[in-house]
Write a protein that holds these residues in place. Structure first.
Motif, PDB file in Angstrom:
ATOM      1  N   ARG A  77     -15.614  -2.065   0.147  1.00 41.74           N
ATOM      2  CA  ARG A  77     -14.633  -0.996  -0.046  1.00 41.74           C
ATOM      3  C   ARG A  77     -13.845  -0.735   1.232  1.00 41.74           C
ATOM      4  O   ARG A  77     -12.623  -0.582   1.195  1.00 41.74           O
ATOM      5  CB  ARG A  77     -15.337   0.280  -0.495  1.00 41.74           C
ATOM      6  N   GLU A  78     -14.522  -0.695   2.359  1.00 40.91           N
ATOM      7  CA  GLU A  78     -13.847  -0.388   3.619  1.00 40.91           C
ATOM      8  C   GLU A  78     -12.740  -1.393   3.929  1.00 40.91           C
ATOM      9  O   GLU A  78     -11.645  -1.020   4.337  1.00 40.91           O
ATOM     10  CB  GLU A  78     -14.865  -0.374   4.762  1.00 40.91           C
ATOM     11  N   VAL A  79     -13.011  -2.676   3.710  1.00 42.90           N
ATOM     12  CA  VAL A  79     -12.026  -3.706   4.020  1.00 42.90           C
ATOM     13  C   VAL A  79     -10.890  -3.719   3.001  1.00 42.90           C
ATOM     14  O   VAL A  79      -9.733  -3.912   3.353  1.00 42.90           O
ATOM     15  CB  VAL A  79     -12.702  -5.094   4.117  1.00 42.90           C
ATOM     16  N   LEU A  80     -11.197  -3.482   1.733  1.00 41.09           N
ATOM     17  CA  LEU A  80     -10.195  -3.644   0.678  1.00 41.09           C
ATOM     18  C   LEU A  80      -9.513  -2.346   0.242  1.00 41.09           C
ATOM     19  O   LEU A  80      -8.659  -2.378  -0.634  1.00 41.09           O
ATOM     20  CB  LEU A  80     -10.830  -4.318  -0.540  1.00 41.09           C
ATOM     21  N   LEU A  81      -9.834  -1.230   0.875  1.00 50.04           N
ATOM     22  CA  LEU A  81      -9.333   0.065   0.399  1.00 50.04           C
ATOM     23  C   LEU A  81      -7.812   0.141   0.317  1.00 50.04           C
ATOM     24  O   LEU A  81      -7.267   0.739  -0.604  1.00 50.04           O
ATOM     25  CB  LEU A  81      -9.880   1.199   1.264  1.00 50.04           C
ATOM     26  N   PHE A  82      -7.101  -0.480   1.253  1.00 52.50           N
ATOM     27  CA  PHE A  82      -5.641  -0.416   1.241  1.00 52.50           C
ATOM     28  C   PHE A  82      -5.013  -1.719   0.759  1.00 52.50           C
ATOM     29  O   PHE A  82      -3.814  -1.920   0.880  1.00 52.50           O
ATOM     30  CB  PHE A  82      -5.106  -0.048   2.622  1.00 52.50           C
ATOM     31  N   LEU A  83      -5.832  -2.596   0.193  1.00 53.68           N
ATOM     32  CA  LEU A  83      -5.356  -3.869  -0.323  1.00 53.68           C
ATOM     33  C   LEU A  83      -5.568  -3.932  -1.817  1.00 53.68           C
ATOM     34  O   LEU A  83      -6.305  -3.129  -2.381  1.00 53.68           O
ATOM     35  CB  LEU A  83      -6.119  -5.026   0.333  1.00 53.68           C
ATOM     36  N   ASN A  84      -4.975  -4.907  -2.456  1.00 51.94           N
ATOM     37  CA  ASN A  84      -5.322  -5.214  -3.831  1.00 51.94           C
ATOM     38  C   ASN A  84      -6.647  -5.959  -3.750  1.00 51.94           C
ATOM     39  O   ASN A  84      -6.754  -6.920  -2.987  1.00 51.94           O
ATOM     40  CB  ASN A  84      -4.233  -6.098  -4.447  1.00 51.94           C
ATOM     41  N   PRO A  85      -7.686  -5.544  -4.461  1.00 50.58           N
ATOM     42  CA  PRO A  85      -8.982  -6.222  -4.324  1.00 50.58           C
ATOM     43  C   PRO A  85      -8.920  -7.736  -4.505  1.00 50.58           C
ATOM     44  O   PRO A  85      -9.694  -8.460  -3.894  1.00 50.58           O
ATOM     45  CB  PRO A  85      -9.844  -5.563  -5.396  1.00 50.58           C
ATOM     46  N   THR A  86      -7.979  -8.231  -5.295  1.00 55.77           N
ATOM     47  CA  THR A  86      -7.898  -9.689  -5.457  1.00 55.77           C
ATOM     48  C   THR A  86      -7.412 -10.379  -4.181  1.00 55.77           C
ATOM     49  O   THR A  86      -7.473 -11.598  -4.085  1.00 55.77           O
ATOM     50  CB  THR A  86      -6.979 -10.068  -6.637  1.00 55.77           C
ATOM     51  N   ASP A  87      -6.981  -9.611  -3.183  1.00 58.35           N
ATOM     52  CA  ASP A  87      -6.607 -10.195  -1.895  1.00 58.35           C
ATOM     53  C   ASP A  87      -7.809 -10.771  -1.161  1.00 58.35           C
ATOM     54  O   ASP A  87      -7.647 -11.408  -0.125  1.00 58.35           O
ATOM     55  CB  ASP A  87      -5.918  -9.151  -0.995  1.00 58.35           C
ATOM     56  N   GLN A 101      -4.918  10.982  -2.627  1.00 57.37           N
ATOM     57  CA  GLN A 101      -6.216  11.043  -3.300  1.00 57.37           C
ATOM     58  C   GLN A 101      -6.214  10.202  -4.577  1.00 57.37           C
ATOM     59  O   GLN A 101      -7.164   9.464  -4.846  1.00 57.37           O
ATOM     60  CB  GLN A 101      -6.601  12.494  -3.604  1.00 57.37           C
ATOM     61  N   GLN A 102      -5.150  10.291  -5.359  1.00 55.51           N
ATOM     62  CA  GLN A 102      -5.079   9.505  -6.587  1.00 55.51           C
ATOM     63  C   GLN A 102      -5.055   8.016  -6.277  1.00 55.51           C
ATOM     64  O   GLN A 102      -5.708   7.219  -6.947  1.00 55.51           O
ATOM     65  CB  GLN A 102      -3.855   9.899  -7.418  1.00 55.51           C
ATOM     66  N   PHE A 103      -4.305   7.620  -5.253  1.00 47.16           N
ATOM     67  CA  PHE A 103      -4.265   6.219  -4.830  1.00 47.16           C
ATOM     68  C   PHE A 103      -5.674   5.725  -4.469  1.00 47.16           C
ATOM     69  O   PHE A 103      -6.100   4.665  -4.921  1.00 47.16           O
ATOM     70  CB  PHE A 103      -3.316   6.053  -3.634  1.00 47.16           C
ATOM     71  N   ALA A 118       0.841  -1.204   0.000  1.00 52.85           N
ATOM     72  CA  ALA A 118       0.000   0.000   0.000  1.00 52.85           C
ATOM     73  C   ALA A 118       0.874   1.252   0.000  1.00 52.85           C
ATOM     74  O   ALA A 118       0.600   2.210  -0.721  1.00 52.85           O
ATOM     75  CB  ALA A 118      -0.947  -0.007   1.205  1.00 52.85           C
ATOM     76  N   TRP A 119       1.942   1.229   0.799  1.00 52.73           N
ATOM     77  CA  TRP A 119       2.840   2.378   0.829  1.00 52.73           C
ATOM     78  C   TRP A 119       3.437   2.636  -0.548  1.00 52.73           C
ATOM     79  O   TRP A 119       3.438   3.759  -1.039  1.00 52.73           O
ATOM     80  CB  TRP A 119       3.967   2.178   1.847  1.00 52.73           C
ATOM     81  N   ARG A 141       3.734   7.570  -5.242  1.00 59.66           N
ATOM     82  CA  ARG A 141       3.820   7.447  -6.690  1.00 59.66           C
ATOM     83  C   ARG A 141       5.115   7.984  -7.284  1.00 59.66           C
ATOM     84  O   ARG A 141       5.585   7.482  -8.287  1.00 59.66           O
ATOM     85  CB  ARG A 141       2.619   8.130  -7.338  1.00 59.66           C
ATOM     86  N   ASN A 142       5.684   9.021  -6.682  1.00 60.67           N
ATOM     87  CA  ASN A 142       6.926   9.573  -7.233  1.00 60.67           C
ATOM     88  C   ASN A 142       8.160   9.033  -6.511  1.00 60.67           C
ATOM     89  O   ASN A 142       9.266   9.474  -6.771  1.00 60.67           O
ATOM     90  CB  ASN A 142       6.902  11.105  -7.225  1.00 60.67           C
ATOM     91  N   HIS A 143       7.965   8.105  -5.591  1.00 58.11           N
ATOM     92  CA  HIS A 143       9.049   7.399  -4.889  1.00 58.11           C
ATOM     93  C   HIS A 143      10.038   8.341  -4.203  1.00 58.11           C
ATOM     94  O   HIS A 143      11.239   8.100  -4.206  1.00 58.11           O
ATOM     95  CB  HIS A 143       9.779   6.443  -5.845  1.00 58.11           C
ATOM     96  N   ASP A 144       9.477   9.387  -3.576  1.00 55.14           N
ATOM     97  CA  ASP A 144      10.349  10.328  -2.863  1.00 55.14           C
ATOM     98  C   ASP A 144      10.380  10.069  -1.363  1.00 55.14           C
ATOM     99  O   ASP A 144      10.978  10.816  -0.606  1.00 55.14           O
ATOM    100  CB  ASP A 144       9.933  11.776  -3.151  1.00 55.14           C
ATOM    101  N   GLY A 145       9.723   9.005  -0.906  1.00 52.47           N
ATOM    102  CA  GLY A 145       9.741   8.665   0.511  1.00 52.47           C
ATOM    103  C   GLY A 145       8.661   9.334   1.331  1.00 52.47           C
ATOM    104  O   GLY A 145       8.624   9.200   2.554  1.00 52.47           O
ATOM    105  N   SER A 146       7.762  10.057   0.672  1.00 51.45           N
ATOM    106  CA  SER A 146       6.641  10.680   1.371  1.00 51.45           C
ATOM    107  C   SER A 146       5.419  10.653   0.447  1.00 51.45           C
ATOM    108  O   SER A 146       5.545  10.435  -0.754  1.00 51.45           O
ATOM    109  CB  SER A 146       6.973  12.117   1.784  1.00 51.45           C
ATOM    110  N   VAL A 147       4.249  10.839   1.052  1.00 48.10           N
ATOM    111  CA  VAL A 147       2.999  10.814   0.282  1.00 48.10           C
ATOM    112  C   VAL A 147       2.266  12.130   0.499  1.00 48.10           C
ATOM    113  O   VAL A 147       1.898  12.466   1.627  1.00 48.10           O
ATOM    114  CB  VAL A 147       2.098   9.627   0.703  1.00 48.10           C
ATOM    115  N   SER A 148       2.076  12.863  -0.584  1.00 51.32           N
ATOM    116  CA  SER A 148       1.329  14.119  -0.516  1.00 51.32           C
ATOM    117  C   SER A 148      -0.160  13.811  -0.520  1.00 51.32           C
ATOM    118  O   SER A 148      -0.595  12.702  -0.839  1.00 51.32           O
ATOM    119  CB  SER A 148       1.670  14.998  -1.720  1.00 51.32           C
TER     120      SER A 148
END
Length: 160
Positions: free
Chosen positions: A143-153, A78-80, A60-61, A66-73
């Motif tokens: 959605r609540e359970v899978l939001l930070f997972l790959n849905p196929t999980d 939002q895009q994730f 998930a991290w 997305r830009n691999h700078d070590g932080s998430v704006s």
């Protein structure tokens, strides 16, 4: 021309999407300001509060940063979330074969079986418990359970 005897799959209901304001509120559960999130803040929440396995939290991290700078704006977050919702909505519609807007045990069992998972009744009960559901799962629960997972999980929940 389509035969009058052919059945078409019902059009799945359109689900209410998370707004950018709700996503920003979720972002602020990790961090009080609009500054970018650092990995330790996100990992702490994913591991301790959402009880994700470390591999799922790491994935998930990496999907958020997305830009691999070590932080998430906030924009990356939002895009994730929007991308996750796209995947979750697609998968929900795939499993919801009768198009009624909920996933019953039979639909889930058929989907699991089609993806090589042979779930016992105990496995299915365990899976339903992850969604706080007894007989069917709503889109919001899904959605609540899978939001930070790959849905196929989803298949992993049947084999905890």
């Amino acid at each position: 021309m389509k035969s009058p005897f052919e059945r078409s799959k019902p059009v799945p209901p359109k689900h209410e999407r998370l707004t950018d304001e709700l996503i920003a509120a979720l972002f602020h559960q990790f961090h009080a300001s609009d500054e970018a999130l650092q990995k330790d803040e996100v990992m702490s929440l994913l591991l301790e509060k959402l009880h994700l396995p470390r591999w799922a939290a790491e994935r998930a991290w990496s999907m958020c940063d997305r830009n691999h700078d070590g932080s998430v704006s906030i924009a990356e977050f939002q895009q994730f979330i929007h991308d996750q919702e796209d995947s979750i909505e697609h998968m929900f519609a795939e499993i919801d074969t009768d198009g009624n807007g909920t996933l019953d045990k039979g639909e889930i069992d058929r989907w699991l079986h089609a993806h090589g998972v042979r779930a016992t009744p105990e496995d299915e009960a365990h899976l339903m418990a992850h969604f706080s559901a007894k007989d069917s799962i709503t889109y919001e629960q899904f959605r609540e359970v899978l939001l930070f997972l790959n849905p196929t999980d989803l298949a992993l929940f049947a084999d905890d």
